[in-house]
Design a protein around this motif. Structure first.
Motif, PDB file in Angstrom:
ATOM      1  N   SER A 241       2.786 -21.813 -45.346  1.00 25.22           N
ATOM      2  CA  SER A 241       2.614 -22.083 -43.912  1.00 25.22           C
ATOM      3  C   SER A 241       3.033 -23.510 -43.583  1.00 25.22           C
ATOM      4  O   SER A 241       2.890 -24.415 -44.405  1.00 25.22           O
ATOM      5  CB  SER A 241       1.156 -21.865 -43.509  1.00 25.22           C
ATOM      6  OG  SER A 241       0.789 -20.503 -43.656  1.00 25.22           O
ATOM      7  N   THR A 242       3.523 -23.690 -42.354  1.00 28.33           N
ATOM      8  CA  THR A 242       4.013 -24.986 -41.907  1.00 28.33           C
ATOM      9  C   THR A 242       3.521 -25.267 -40.497  1.00 28.33           C
ATOM     10  O   THR A 242       3.507 -24.369 -39.654  1.00 28.33           O
ATOM     11  CB  THR A 242       5.552 -25.020 -41.913  1.00 28.33           C
ATOM     12  OG1 THR A 242       6.040 -24.637 -43.208  1.00 28.33           O
ATOM     13  CG2 THR A 242       6.072 -26.403 -41.563  1.00 28.33           C
ATOM     14  N   ILE A 243       3.092 -26.496 -40.253  1.00 30.91           N
ATOM     15  CA  ILE A 243       2.787 -26.971 -38.900  1.00 30.91           C
ATOM     16  C   ILE A 243       3.856 -27.981 -38.517  1.00 30.91           C
ATOM     17  O   ILE A 243       4.145 -28.913 -39.278  1.00 30.91           O
ATOM     18  CB  ILE A 243       1.401 -27.635 -38.808  1.00 30.91           C
ATOM     19  CG1 ILE A 243       0.272 -26.646 -39.129  1.00 30.91           C
ATOM     20  CG2 ILE A 243       1.184 -28.214 -37.405  1.00 30.91           C
ATOM     21  CD1 ILE A 243      -1.112 -27.267 -39.095  1.00 30.91           C
ATOM     22  N   VAL A 244       4.442 -27.792 -37.339  1.00 27.15           N
ATOM     23  CA  VAL A 244       5.407 -28.754 -36.814  1.00 27.15           C
ATOM     24  C   VAL A 244       4.893 -29.261 -35.477  1.00 27.15           C
ATOM     25  O   VAL A 244       4.520 -28.467 -34.607  1.00 27.15           O
ATOM     26  CB  VAL A 244       6.797 -28.112 -36.611  1.00 27.15           C
ATOM     27  CG1 VAL A 244       7.780 -29.151 -36.063  1.00 27.15           C
ATOM     28  CG2 VAL A 244       7.323 -27.527 -37.913  1.00 27.15           C
ATOM     29  N   THR A 245       4.828 -30.575 -35.313  1.00 21.34           N
ATOM     30  CA  THR A 245       4.454 -31.155 -34.022  1.00 21.34           C
ATOM     31  C   THR A 245       5.662 -31.877 -33.441  1.00 21.34           C
ATOM     32  O   THR A 245       6.460 -32.465 -34.175  1.00 21.34           O
ATOM     33  CB  THR A 245       3.289 -32.152 -34.144  1.00 21.34           C
ATOM     34  OG1 THR A 245       3.762 -33.386 -34.699  1.00 21.34           O
ATOM     35  CG2 THR A 245       2.173 -31.587 -35.017  1.00 21.34           C
ATOM     36  N   SER A 246       5.780 -31.817 -32.112  1.00 25.05           N
ATOM     37  CA  SER A 246       6.937 -32.447 -31.470  1.00 25.05           C
ATOM     38  C   SER A 246       6.655 -32.722 -30.005  1.00 25.05           C
ATOM     39  O   SER A 246       5.963 -31.949 -29.335  1.00 25.05           O
ATOM     40  CB  SER A 246       8.168 -31.536 -31.589  1.00 25.05           C
ATOM     41  OG  SER A 246       9.291 -32.109 -30.941  1.00 25.05           O
ATOM     42  N   GLN A 247       7.236 -33.827 -29.517  1.00 22.39           N
ATOM     43  CA  GLN A 247       7.214 -34.105 -28.083  1.00 22.39           C
ATOM     44  C   GLN A 247       8.275 -33.299 -27.343  1.00 22.39           C
ATOM     45  O   GLN A 247       8.251 -33.215 -26.117  1.00 22.39           O
ATOM     46  CB  GLN A 247       7.458 -35.593 -27.831  1.00 22.39           C
ATOM     47  CG  GLN A 247       6.400 -36.514 -28.384  1.00 22.39           C
ATOM     48  CD  GLN A 247       6.687 -37.960 -28.049  1.00 22.39           C
ATOM     49  OE1 GLN A 247       7.149 -38.272 -26.948  1.00 22.39           O
ATOM     50  NE2 GLN A 247       6.439 -38.868 -28.990  1.00 22.39           N
ATOM     51  N   VAL A 248       9.198 -32.730 -28.082  1.00 22.89           N
ATOM     52  CA  VAL A 248      10.330 -32.020 -27.492  1.00 22.89           C
ATOM     53  C   VAL A 248       9.976 -30.549 -27.300  1.00 22.89           C
ATOM     54  O   VAL A 248       9.501 -29.901 -28.233  1.00 22.89           O
ATOM     55  CB  VAL A 248      11.566 -32.146 -28.398  1.00 22.89           C
ATOM     56  CG1 VAL A 248      12.762 -31.438 -27.772  1.00 22.89           C
ATOM     57  CG2 VAL A 248      11.878 -33.613 -28.665  1.00 22.89           C
ATOM     58  N   PRO A 249      10.209 -29.983 -26.116  1.00 21.34           N
ATOM     59  CA  PRO A 249       9.952 -28.552 -25.901  1.00 21.34           C
ATOM     60  C   PRO A 249      10.768 -27.696 -26.858  1.00 21.34           C
ATOM     61  O   PRO A 249      11.871 -28.075 -27.271  1.00 21.34           O
ATOM     62  CB  PRO A 249      10.387 -28.328 -24.448  1.00 21.34           C
ATOM     63  CG  PRO A 249      10.334 -29.685 -23.812  1.00 21.34           C
ATOM     64  CD  PRO A 249      10.674 -30.657 -24.895  1.00 21.34           C
ATOM     65  N   LEU A 250      10.227 -26.550 -27.193  1.00 22.43           N
ATOM     66  CA  LEU A 250      10.865 -25.687 -28.179  1.00 22.43           C
ATOM     67  C   LEU A 250      12.299 -25.313 -27.806  1.00 22.43           C
ATOM     68  O   LEU A 250      13.170 -25.224 -28.676  1.00 22.43           O
ATOM     69  CB  LEU A 250      10.027 -24.415 -28.359  1.00 22.43           C
ATOM     70  CG  LEU A 250      10.524 -23.405 -29.399  1.00 22.43           C
ATOM     71  CD1 LEU A 250      10.578 -24.046 -30.780  1.00 22.43           C
ATOM     72  CD2 LEU A 250       9.621 -22.183 -29.412  1.00 22.43           C
ATOM     73  N   ASP A 251      12.569 -25.122 -26.514  1.00 22.51           N
ATOM     74  CA  ASP A 251      13.908 -24.692 -26.115  1.00 22.51           C
ATOM     75  C   ASP A 251      14.962 -25.773 -26.305  1.00 22.51           C
ATOM     76  O   ASP A 251      16.165 -25.514 -26.131  1.00 22.51           O
ATOM     77  CB  ASP A 251      13.912 -24.178 -24.675  1.00 22.51           C
ATOM     78  CG  ASP A 251      13.439 -25.224 -23.666  1.00 22.51           C
ATOM     79  OD1 ASP A 251      13.251 -26.404 -24.062  1.00 22.51           O
ATOM     80  OD2 ASP A 251      13.241 -24.874 -22.496  1.00 22.51           O
ATOM     81  N   ARG A 252      14.550 -26.976 -26.678  1.00 20.23           N
ATOM     82  CA  ARG A 252      15.509 -28.052 -26.953  1.00 20.23           C
ATOM     83  C   ARG A 252      15.683 -28.317 -28.444  1.00 20.23           C
ATOM     84  O   ARG A 252      16.456 -29.201 -28.838  1.00 20.23           O
ATOM     85  CB  ARG A 252      15.075 -29.344 -26.253  1.00 20.23           C
ATOM     86  CG  ARG A 252      15.250 -29.334 -24.738  1.00 20.23           C
ATOM     87  CD  ARG A 252      15.013 -30.727 -24.177  1.00 20.23           C
ATOM     88  NE  ARG A 252      15.829 -31.724 -24.860  1.00 20.23           N
ATOM     89  CZ  ARG A 252      15.442 -33.003 -25.032  1.00 20.23           C
ATOM     90  NH1 ARG A 252      14.271 -33.428 -24.554  1.00 20.23           N
ATOM     91  NH2 ARG A 252      16.231 -33.852 -25.660  1.00 20.23           N
ATOM     92  N   TRP A 253      15.002 -27.582 -29.304  1.00 22.75           N
ATOM     93  CA  TRP A 253      15.103 -27.816 -30.733  1.00 22.75           C
ATOM     94  C   TRP A 253      16.491 -27.475 -31.268  1.00 22.75           C
ATOM     95  O   TRP A 253      16.958 -28.097 -32.213  1.00 22.75           O
ATOM     96  CB  TRP A 253      14.023 -27.025 -31.479  1.00 22.75           C
ATOM     97  CG  TRP A 253      12.641 -27.589 -31.274  1.00 22.75           C
ATOM     98  CD1 TRP A 253      12.262 -28.503 -30.333  1.00 22.75           C
ATOM     99  CD2 TRP A 253      11.470 -27.273 -32.023  1.00 22.75           C
ATOM    100  NE1 TRP A 253      10.919 -28.774 -30.441  1.00 22.75           N
ATOM    101  CE2 TRP A 253      10.406 -28.029 -31.471  1.00 22.75           C
ATOM    102  CE3 TRP A 253      11.207 -26.428 -33.084  1.00 22.75           C
ATOM    103  CZ2 TRP A 253       9.105 -27.961 -31.964  1.00 22.75           C
ATOM    104  CZ3 TRP A 253       9.903 -26.351 -33.587  1.00 22.75           C
ATOM    105  CH2 TRP A 253       8.871 -27.121 -33.029  1.00 22.75           C
ATOM    106  N   TRP A 254      17.145 -26.471 -30.689  1.00 21.94           N
ATOM    107  CA  TRP A 254      18.517 -26.158 -31.098  1.00 21.94           C
ATOM    108  C   TRP A 254      19.419 -27.372 -30.880  1.00 21.94           C
ATOM    109  O   TRP A 254      20.259 -27.686 -31.716  1.00 21.94           O
ATOM    110  CB  TRP A 254      19.038 -24.967 -30.277  1.00 21.94           C
ATOM    111  CG  TRP A 254      18.610 -23.631 -30.796  1.00 21.94           C
ATOM    112  CD1 TRP A 254      19.323 -22.808 -31.613  1.00 21.94           C
ATOM    113  CD2 TRP A 254      17.362 -22.975 -30.541  1.00 21.94           C
ATOM    114  NE1 TRP A 254      18.593 -21.655 -31.872  1.00 21.94           N
ATOM    115  CE2 TRP A 254      17.393 -21.737 -31.223  1.00 21.94           C
ATOM    116  CE3 TRP A 254      16.229 -23.295 -29.796  1.00 21.94           C
ATOM    117  CZ2 TRP A 254      16.335 -20.828 -31.178  1.00 21.94           C
ATOM    118  CZ3 TRP A 254      15.171 -22.391 -29.754  1.00 21.94           C
ATOM    119  CH2 TRP A 254      15.233 -21.186 -30.443  1.00 21.94           C
TER     120      TRP A 254
END
Length: 252
Positions: free
Chosen positions: A193-206
């Motif tokens: 299992s993995t937890i990823v935290t980000s300030q960037v919305p998911l639709d910008r990860w690409w």
């Protein structure tokens, strides 16, 4: 040895059985001949969680584990945290099923705190946990290519039950970083299992990954079977700053 601070420390680590046994050993006059420190050996039937395996040096990123516990989660703050979902995640079944968790939101809303609290709970459930800030992990892997540690680090990451990748983005990845991330996610897909935290919305990860082919490969594996926590609101650090509290008190 200071008895009471040691007992309190064990309880903060969630080792209630060890704390009770340690207290009983200290109080037992029949064992006065042997030191209380050696009495800890009799407590080995309770396997400590991973953050406690080295009491003097807790796991990196979890050094404030005494406060980063799910019991201290703040559900009153207006940040869109679903209490039911978070408490379900605290049960750790998602880790047993090798699912992942994506936590997004603006700076200061508690993404890292929630990730570490879940990591701490996983440790208490005897899962192995590793915490890495993504920029530093990429820097470590870049150095490891030149000194022979690269394979060992990837192998260690692959074996960890729960990997916390904190502070993903917003800088666009370079070629090496894209390959590193693919290796990490591929090794863990449906195995850990993995937890990823980000300030960037998911639709910008690409966009951050940059290469469409690798982005599809990475995110298909990462997003599949992943829980999501999308936080909103102002920084909790700002709300809890001394100046903010002073202003609030002056208005009441």
């Amino acid at each position: 040895m200071l008895i009471h601070p040691t007992i309190n420390m064990l309880r903060e680590l969630g080792l209630h059985g060890m704390a009770t046994a340690f207290q009983e050993l200290d109080a037992n006059q029949k064992r006065a001949a042997s030191s209380t420190e050696n009495g800890l050996r009799y407590c080995s039937n309770e396997r400590p969680p991973c953050v406690a395996r080295s009491v003097s040096k807790p796991a990196p990123g979890l050094r404030s584990f005494a406060m980063m516990q799910i019991e201290n989660a703040d559900f009153r703050a207006a940040r869109g945290l679903d209490r039911n979902l978070f408490m379900t995640l605290a049960g750790c079944d998602w880790i047993r099923k090798h699912h992942s968790l994506l936590v997004t939101g603006p700076a200061g809303v508690g993404k890292s705190w929630l990730a570490c609290a879940l990591g701490h709970k996983a440790c208490r459930e005897d899962f192995s946990v590793a915490y890495h800030r993504v920029p530093r992990l990429f820097a470590t892997l870049a150095l490891a290519r030149g000194d022979g540690r690269y394979g060992r680090i990837l192998k260690s990451l692959a074996k960890t039950d729960l990997l916390i990748l904190d502070d993903w983005g917003p800088e666009k990845l370079n070629d090496d970083q894209r390959r590193d991330l693919l290796e990490i996610i591929e090794d863990r897909y449906e195995r850990r299992s993995t937890i990823v935290t980000s300030q960037v919305p998911l639709d910008r990860w690409w966009e951050i990954i940059g290469n469409p082919t690798l982005a599809d490969a990475i995110l298909d594996r990462l997003v599949h079977n992943a829980y999501r926590i999308d936080l909103i609101g102002e920084s909790m650090r700002k709300q809890r700053s001394p100046m903010a509290l002073e202003t609030q008190q002056s208005l009441t």
